[in-house]
Scaffold this motif. Structure first.
Motif, short mmCIF file in Angstrom:
data_model
loop_
_atom_site.label_atom_id
_atom_site.label_comp_id
_atom_site.label_asym_id
_atom_site.label_seq_id
_atom_site.Cartn_x
_atom_site.Cartn_y
_atom_site.Cartn_z
N PHE A 112 -10.87 6.99 6.18
CA PHE A 112 -9.58 7.63 5.30
C PHE A 112 -8.63 7.01 5.90
O PHE A 112 -7.86 7.37 5.41
N LEU A 113 -9.16 7.27 7.46
CA LEU A 113 -7.84 7.05 8.15
C LEU A 113 -7.63 5.91 8.20
O LEU A 113 -5.79 5.43 8.30
N THR A 114 -8.29 4.65 8.07
CA THR A 114 -8.31 3.31 8.17
C THR A 114 -7.12 3.00 6.77
O THR A 114 -6.11 2.18 7.04
N GLY A 115 -7.95 3.17 5.91
CA GLY A 115 -6.94 3.61 4.28
C GLY A 115 -5.75 4.06 4.28
O GLY A 115 -4.96 2.90 3.96
N LEU A 116 -5.30 5.35 5.06
CA LEU A 116 -4.22 5.60 5.86
C LEU A 116 -2.51 4.54 6.10
O LEU A 116 -1.81 4.54 6.03
N VAL A 117 -3.85 4.38 7.42
CA VAL A 117 -3.26 3.38 8.57
C VAL A 117 -2.10 2.12 7.70
O VAL A 117 -1.16 1.59 7.46
N VAL A 118 -3.38 1.76 6.49
CA VAL A 118 -3.04 0.42 6.58
C VAL A 118 -2.09 0.63 4.52
O VAL A 118 -1.20 -0.10 4.49
N ALA A 119 -2.27 1.85 3.84
CA ALA A 119 -1.11 1.44 2.55
C ALA A 119 -0.45 2.34 3.00
O ALA A 119 0.63 2.67 2.55
#
Length: 264
Positions: A34-41
């Motif tokens: 979730f954190l990885t997706g949040l950082v990307v998006a």
């Protein structure tokens, strides 16, 4: 010497059970993903939202001045976002072109003289004109240099944007013989607000940092450091998530092999 037949029968050791990922491991993997997706998006979504807001805001300001015959929505069943922005850019460019000649400069001087005779409007117009000329002329260095000032108390340092030295009565009234300089101290997380004050030039530590990096550092409250590579942070988060997945899902059964019996 005892024979091999006299040895006791060997028994198979129990096979170790397979360890399944615990509930905590699954939640850790979910959090990392979730954190990885949040950082990307996150930056992409916020950038698109701010861009869309600016375009629609300019469209709302310009559309009332455009005749209905020249609006795209008059001939189309839907509106065209950005049409007002295009009209504004063309109009400002045309205004700059007309101002560059003699007739344009004469009209601008006439308008400034008219505004200069209105007491309340005169101060606002002159102040805003100086600010716009300094920021958008590309000739000045105001608020382009970054420094450190010991504020609000000794031992505590704040980032400031260095402006121009004071002149006129302000410089004569400042105590001491040392040269002063005006600085702007932005507040976190909104760098558009802050404090403006004069400080002795020797009390400023100028640093090699752009104004954009300083604004990013202030808005993030020190979380995003200047020169940090965001792609490396994303890769680190993805690597951490992959490591957690491997650690929680690669447990294989361990078979204990019996030791050979010793023969006397």
């Amino acid at each position: 010497m005892s024979s091999r037949d006299d040895l006791p029968p060997q028994t198979e050791p129990p096979i170790a059970p397979v360890e399944h990922p615990s509930h905590g491991g699954v939640m850790a993997r979910f959090r990392n993903y979730f954190l990885t997706g949040l950082v990307v998006a996150g930056p992409v979504v916020v950038t698109l939202y701010i861009t869309w807001w600016f375009v629609t805001w300019v469209d709302g300001l310009v559309r009332p001045f455009v005749p209905s015959a020249y609006r795209p929505e008059t001939y189309l069943p839907f509106g065209v976002p950005g049409s007002g922005l295009i009209v504004a850019v063309v109009a400002l460019t045309l205004l700059g072109f007309l101002t560059a000649n003699l007739i344009g400069r004469t009209l601008v001087d006439l308008g400034e003289r008219l505004l200069g005779r209105i007491p309340a409007v005169r101060a606002i117009y002159r102040g805003l004109k100086q600010v716009f000329e300094t920021l958008f002329s590309g000739k000045g260095s105001s608020l382009r240099r970054v420094g450190l000032v010991e504020f609000p108390s000794p031992g505590m340092w704040s980032i400031v944007l260095i402006s121009q030295p004071p002149n006129g009565e302000v410089a004569d009234r400042l105590p001491g013989q040392e040269e002063h300089i005006s600085v702007f101290l932005p507040c976190a997380p909104n760098p558009t607000t802050g404090f403006f004050f004069y400080v002795p030039k020797s009390k400023i530590i100028e640093i090699e940092m752009s104004a954009e990096d300083a604004a990013t550092l202030i808005m993030s409250a020190g979380v995003v450091q200047p020169g940090s590579d965001q792609q490396k942070k994303v890769a680190a988060l993805a690597n951490m998530a992959n490591t957690a997945r491997i650690a929680n899902g690669s447990a294989t059964p361990t078979v204990l092999q019996p030791e050979p019996a010793k023969v006397d």
